[in-house]
Write an enzyme that holds these catalytic residues in place. Structure first.
Site, PDB file in Angstrom:
ATOM      1  N   GLU A 216     -65.712 -26.775 -15.887  1.00  0.00           N
ATOM      2  CA  GLU A 216     -64.759 -26.448 -14.970  1.00  0.00           C
ATOM      3  C   GLU A 216     -63.785 -25.228 -16.632  1.00  0.00           C
ATOM      4  OE1 GLU A 216     -61.647 -28.835 -13.234  1.00  0.00           O
ATOM      5  OE2 GLU A 216     -62.490 -27.354 -10.751  1.00  0.00           O
TER       6      GLU A 216
ATOM      7  N   CYS B  13     -56.758 -38.511 -15.358  1.00  0.00           N
ATOM      8  CA  CYS B  13     -57.734 -38.324 -15.362  1.00  0.00           C
ATOM      9  C   CYS B  13     -58.359 -38.791 -16.600  1.00  0.00           C
ATOM     10  CB  CYS B  13     -58.950 -38.362 -14.123  1.00  0.00           C
ATOM     11  SG  CYS B  13     -58.502 -35.822 -14.363  1.00  0.00           S
TER      12      CYS B  13
ATOM     13  N   GLU C  27     -65.087 -33.292 -10.256  1.00  0.00           N
ATOM     14  CA  GLU C  27     -64.726 -33.525 -11.389  1.00  0.00           C
ATOM     15  C   GLU C  27     -63.728 -35.020 -10.765  1.00  0.00           C
ATOM     16  OE1 GLU C  27     -63.898 -31.990 -14.086  1.00  0.00           O
ATOM     17  OE2 GLU C  27     -64.774 -30.008 -13.888  1.00  0.00           O
TER      18      GLU C  27
ATOM     19  N   TRP D  86     -52.725 -34.147  -6.468  1.00  0.00           N
ATOM     20  CA  TRP D  86     -51.426 -34.429  -6.759  1.00  0.00           C
ATOM     21  C   TRP D  86     -50.857 -34.192  -8.243  1.00  0.00           C
ATOM     22  CZ3 TRP D  86     -50.371 -38.649  -9.075  1.00  0.00           C
ATOM     23  CH2 TRP D  86     -51.109 -39.540  -8.667  1.00  0.00           C
ATOM     24  N   ASN D  87     -51.826 -35.161  -8.837  1.00  0.00           N
ATOM     25  CA  ASN D  87     -51.506 -35.051 -10.284  1.00  0.00           C
ATOM     26  C   ASN D  87     -51.082 -33.615 -11.070  1.00  0.00           C
ATOM     27  OD1 ASN D  87     -54.289 -34.848 -10.714  1.00  0.00           O
ATOM     28  ND2 ASN D  87     -54.676 -36.604 -12.177  1.00  0.00           N
TER      29      ASN D  87
ATOM     30  N   GLU E 198     -59.815 -47.058 -12.819  1.00  0.00           N
ATOM     31  CA  GLU E 198     -58.567 -46.598 -12.876  1.00  0.00           C
ATOM     32  C   GLU E 198     -56.995 -47.491 -12.668  1.00  0.00           C
ATOM     33  OE1 GLU E 198     -59.606 -42.658 -11.063  1.00  0.00           O
ATOM     34  OE2 GLU E 198     -58.884 -41.462 -13.406  1.00  0.00           O
TER      35      GLU E 198
ATOM     36  N   LYS F 176     -57.200 -26.563   0.051  1.00  0.00           N
ATOM     37  CA  LYS F 176     -56.867 -28.130   1.180  1.00  0.00           C
ATOM     38  C   LYS F 176     -55.861 -28.739  -0.451  1.00  0.00           C
ATOM     39  CE  LYS F 176     -57.342 -31.957   1.594  1.00  0.00           C
ATOM     40  NZ  LYS F 176     -56.025 -32.863   1.491  1.00  0.00           N
ATOM     41  N   PRO F 177     -55.406 -28.100  -0.821  1.00  0.00           N
ATOM     42  CA  PRO F 177     -54.340 -29.152  -1.393  1.00  0.00           C
ATOM     43  C   PRO F 177     -53.550 -30.310  -1.247  1.00  0.00           C
ATOM     44  CG  PRO F 177     -52.741 -27.656  -0.425  1.00  0.00           C
ATOM     45  CD  PRO F 177     -53.975 -26.932   0.272  1.00  0.00           C
ATOM     46  N   ALA F 178     -53.844 -31.142  -2.424  1.00  0.00           N
ATOM     47  CA  ALA F 178     -53.167 -32.741  -1.952  1.00  0.00           C
ATOM     48  C   ALA F 178     -52.181 -33.036  -1.119  1.00  0.00           C
ATOM     49  CB  ALA F 178     -52.909 -33.646  -3.348  1.00  0.00           C
ATOM     50  N   PRO F 179     -51.487 -34.127   0.141  1.00  0.00           N
ATOM     51  CA  PRO F 179     -50.381 -33.872   0.725  1.00  0.00           C
ATOM     52  C   PRO F 179     -49.394 -34.059   0.452  1.00  0.00           C
ATOM     53  CG  PRO F 179     -52.135 -35.704   1.281  1.00  0.00           C
ATOM     54  CD  PRO F 179     -53.036 -35.060   0.460  1.00  0.00           C
TER      55      PRO F 179
ATOM     56  N   GLY G 131     -60.577 -35.561  -7.816  1.00  0.00           N
ATOM     57  CA  GLY G 131     -60.253 -36.541  -7.484  1.00  0.00           C
ATOM     58  C   GLY G 131     -60.610 -37.475  -7.923  1.00  0.00           C
TER      59      GLY G 131
HETATM   60  P1  ADP Z   1     -56.499 -40.146  -4.807  1.00  0.00           P
HETATM   61  O1  ADP Z   1     -56.410 -41.673  -4.251  1.00  0.00           O
HETATM   62  O2  ADP Z   1     -55.599 -40.258  -6.170  1.00  0.00           O
HETATM   63  O3  ADP Z   1     -55.161 -38.713  -3.527  1.00  0.00           O
HETATM   64  P2  ADP Z   1     -58.116 -39.009  -3.718  1.00  0.00           P
HETATM   65  O4  ADP Z   1     -59.703 -38.415  -4.050  1.00  0.00           O
HETATM   66  O5  ADP Z   1     -57.824 -39.655  -2.461  1.00  0.00           O
HETATM   67  O6  ADP Z   1     -57.128 -39.252  -5.420  1.00  0.00           O
HETATM   68  O7  ADP Z   1     -57.516 -37.242  -3.270  1.00  0.00           O
HETATM   69  C1  ADP Z   1     -57.395 -36.369  -4.088  1.00  0.00           C
HETATM   70  C2  ADP Z   1     -58.281 -35.102  -3.083  1.00  0.00           C
HETATM   71  O8  ADP Z   1     -59.038 -35.375  -2.097  1.00  0.00           O
HETATM   72  C3  ADP Z   1     -56.795 -34.734  -1.922  1.00  0.00           C
HETATM   73  O9  ADP Z   1     -56.438 -33.892  -1.562  1.00  0.00           O
HETATM   74  C4  ADP Z   1     -56.956 -35.454  -0.775  1.00  0.00           C
HETATM   75  O10 ADP Z   1     -56.129 -35.204   0.481  1.00  0.00           O
HETATM   76  C5  ADP Z   1     -59.028 -34.949  -0.624  1.00  0.00           C
HETATM   77  N1  ADP Z   1     -59.563 -36.396   0.393  1.00  0.00           N
HETATM   78  C6  ADP Z   1     -59.176 -37.378   0.102  1.00  0.00           C
HETATM   79  N2  ADP Z   1     -59.533 -38.588   1.062  1.00  0.00           N
HETATM   80  C7  ADP Z   1     -60.924 -37.077   1.307  1.00  0.00           C
HETATM   81  C8  ADP Z   1     -61.935 -36.890   2.705  1.00  0.00           C
HETATM   82  N3  ADP Z   1     -62.289 -37.864   3.139  1.00  0.00           N
HETATM   83  N4  ADP Z   1     -62.363 -35.905   2.270  1.00  0.00           N
HETATM   84  C9  ADP Z   1     -61.964 -34.105   1.944  1.00  0.00           C
HETATM   85  N5  ADP Z   1     -61.172 -34.454   1.820  1.00  0.00           N
HETATM   86  C10 ADP Z   1     -60.493 -35.918   1.206  1.00  0.00           C
END
Ligand code: ADP
Length: 484
Positions: A463, A287, A253, A154-155, A386, A178-181, A231
């Site tokens: 990248e 990061c 990354e 999401w950042n 971090e 699959k983007p961040a929620p 992530g």
């Molecule tokens: P942050 O804590 O900064 O959100 P994450 O590593 O948890 O960092 O999230 C980065 C991405 O990874 C997001 O798109 C998140 O939804 C996804 N993600 C988190 N957990 C999982 C998982 N178990 N499997 C696949 N993707 C994941």
């Protein structure tokens, strides 16, 4: 102002915008105001499997297109992103919180990744190897790796996608994103633009939804040949473990803990401005941002004073307003983490020069004051983990060898920075730092034309640059016996 009056069909599968099979949706929240922006569809395993199937079916035709044909679509994407910078940056700020000027910079950076890989698509060369055996011809042919899954954070909700999709598409791969929620809207916009630019049905698919279900569907699929992920190191490790059964390639990354080394021969004014820019961009949620600063004993007071003055001028608030330097943190957990790192540092003897508390801005979001700490020591959490927030610890040093040791004493190895005006020192220290990226008098090394990536537990792969496209390529070796 941009508004959404209904739930978005946010899954894009085989060229169609659809909702989740279950009809489930989740809200997207503006982190500055905590207002709901809209709802997006929430997919699980079934929709993900459907998206993988769609990407598999689209692969043969997309991979057979000429590099020129694919390149044209990427050029068009670059153009559309620049044309729409106002809209895209406003959406980005609304869902992520960063100041509008930073959001515009991010959209331009995303556009530049498409430009760079539109060019690189045409330069994906193979090799002809001189044979030691008469009558043989040995060729090495780069081929797209196949269906890839991209998981993004999401950042940087736009540029992190561009960094993955541009080279993947240039190489001839098909994608499920699959983007961040927290930030699906920038992803939805980007995928719409790719379609408008001419990406055929099934070549790019988007699933917003349950991270674990989507992640397991990716990991277990025999068709997904690579997962590219940005992530946390923790999730990166889960993806590595879960991909072992299908022997997938991974491009990771992950987290970082960037040191900044300020030597006594540095231009202190420049070192202070750049340290500030590195630490407080995106409110410290990057990061490669400065996590810990080592400053030479002889200049530590002047440097701390410079930082103190500059930090006092920073203004926090809603990123859509003019003159804002710092937006909110993404959520409550982020704020709690900053607080706990600060508390731990104070207990272990740190001195707070600026900030040190959540910030009252009149908005409901999670704002934290830019905080400067002196007397930091290596046992403090902020010096090892971090923080992902606006906390800047300073520790002094006297010997070059000692500060190099301190900088390298971590499991992370993404980015490190040093400030000096001595060329020999700059060369010596940058060579001794165990990091994938080193900035000499420069805290913004990330550009499309250079390879970005970490060592140790900060990741695998690159990248950007001419190297970035090779993540998405298999080298096929063809040995032919001919009649001469
Ligand atoms: P942050 O804590 O900064 O959100 P994450 O590593 O948890 O960092 O999230 C980065 C991405 O990874 C997001 O798109 C998140 O939804 C996804 N993600 C988190 N957990 C999982 C998982 N178990 N499997 C696949 N993707 C994941």
């Amino acid at each position: 102002m941009i508004t959404w009056d209904k739930s978005l069909d946010s899954l894009f599968i085989n060229g169609k915008w659809i909702s989740a099979d279950s009809g489930r949706t989740e809200s997207v929240i503006n982190p500055a105001t905590l207002e709901k922006l809209t709802d997006v569809s929430w997919a699980g395993r079934t929709e993900t499997e459907h998206a993988i199937q769609s990407a598999s079916l689209a692969f043969p035709e997309w991979s057979r297109k000429t590099a020129r044909e694919r390149s044209k679509i990427l050029y068009k994407t670059h153009e559309l992103l620049l044309e729409r910078v106002e809209r895209l940056s406003t959406i980005l700020t609304m869902e992520q919180g960063k100041p509008l000027a930073e959001a515009k910079g991010e959209i331009r950076s995303a556009a530049n990744f498409f430009l760079w890989y539109a060019e690189e698509a045409n330069r994906l060369y193979g090799e002809w190897i001189p044979s030691s055996i008469p009558g043989k011809r040995l060729l090495v042919k780069p081929e797209p790796i196949g269906v890839i899954a991209a998981i993004t954070p999401w950042n940087f909700p736009s540029s992190m996608i561009a960094r993955k999709l541009a080279p993947a598409l240039a190489a001839g791969c098909t994608v499920i994103l699959k983007p961040a929620p927290e930030t699906p809207l920038s992803a939805i916009e980007l995928v719409s633009i790719l379609t408008e630019a001419g990406v055929p049905d099934g070549v790019v698919n988007l699933v917003t939804g349950d991270a674990e279900e989507i992640g397991s569907a990716f990991m277990e699929s025999r068709d997904v040949r690579l997962i590219t992920f940005t992530g946390s190191t923790e999730v990166g490790k889960l993806l590595m473990k879960g991909s072992a059964n299908t022997v997938k390639k991974l491009s990771l990354e992950l987290g970082g803990h960037a040191p900044i080394l300020v030597f006594e021969d540095a231009n202190l004014e420049r070192a202070a401005s750049q340290t500030l820019a590195s630490k407080f961009r995106n409110s410290g949620q990057t990061c490669i941002c400065a996590n810990r600063v080592y400053v030479h004993e002889n200049v530590k007071e002047r440097f701390a004073n410079l930082l103190h003055e500059k930090i006092s001028l920073l203004k926090a608030g809603n990123g859509l307003e003019k003159g804002i330097d710092l937006g909110p943190l993404i959520n409550r957990q982020s704020l709690d983490k900053v607080q706990s790192h600060l508390k731990d540092a104070i207990q272990k003897g740190a001195n707070v020069l600026n900030g040190g508390a959540p910030l009252q801005t009149g908005l409901r979001g999670y704002f934290y004051s830019p905080t400067l700490l002196t007397q930091a020591t290596k046992d403090m959490k902020v010096m090892r983990e971090e923080t992902f927030g606006p906390l800047l610890p300073l520790q002094s040093f006297t010997e070059e060898a000692d500060v190099i040791h301190k900088a390298n004493d971590t499991d992370y190895g993404l980015a490190a920075y040093l400030f000096t005006d001595n060329l020999s020192r700059a060369t010596r220290v940058s060579e001794a730092l165990e990091y994938g990226i080193v900035g000499v008098n420069d805290v913004f090394p990330a550009v499309p034309e250079a390879p970005f990536g970490g060592v140790k537990q900060s990741g695998i792969g690159k990248e950007g640059g001419s190297q970035g496209i090779h993540e998405y390529v298999n080298l096929k070796y063809i040995s032919t016996v001919i009649d001469e």
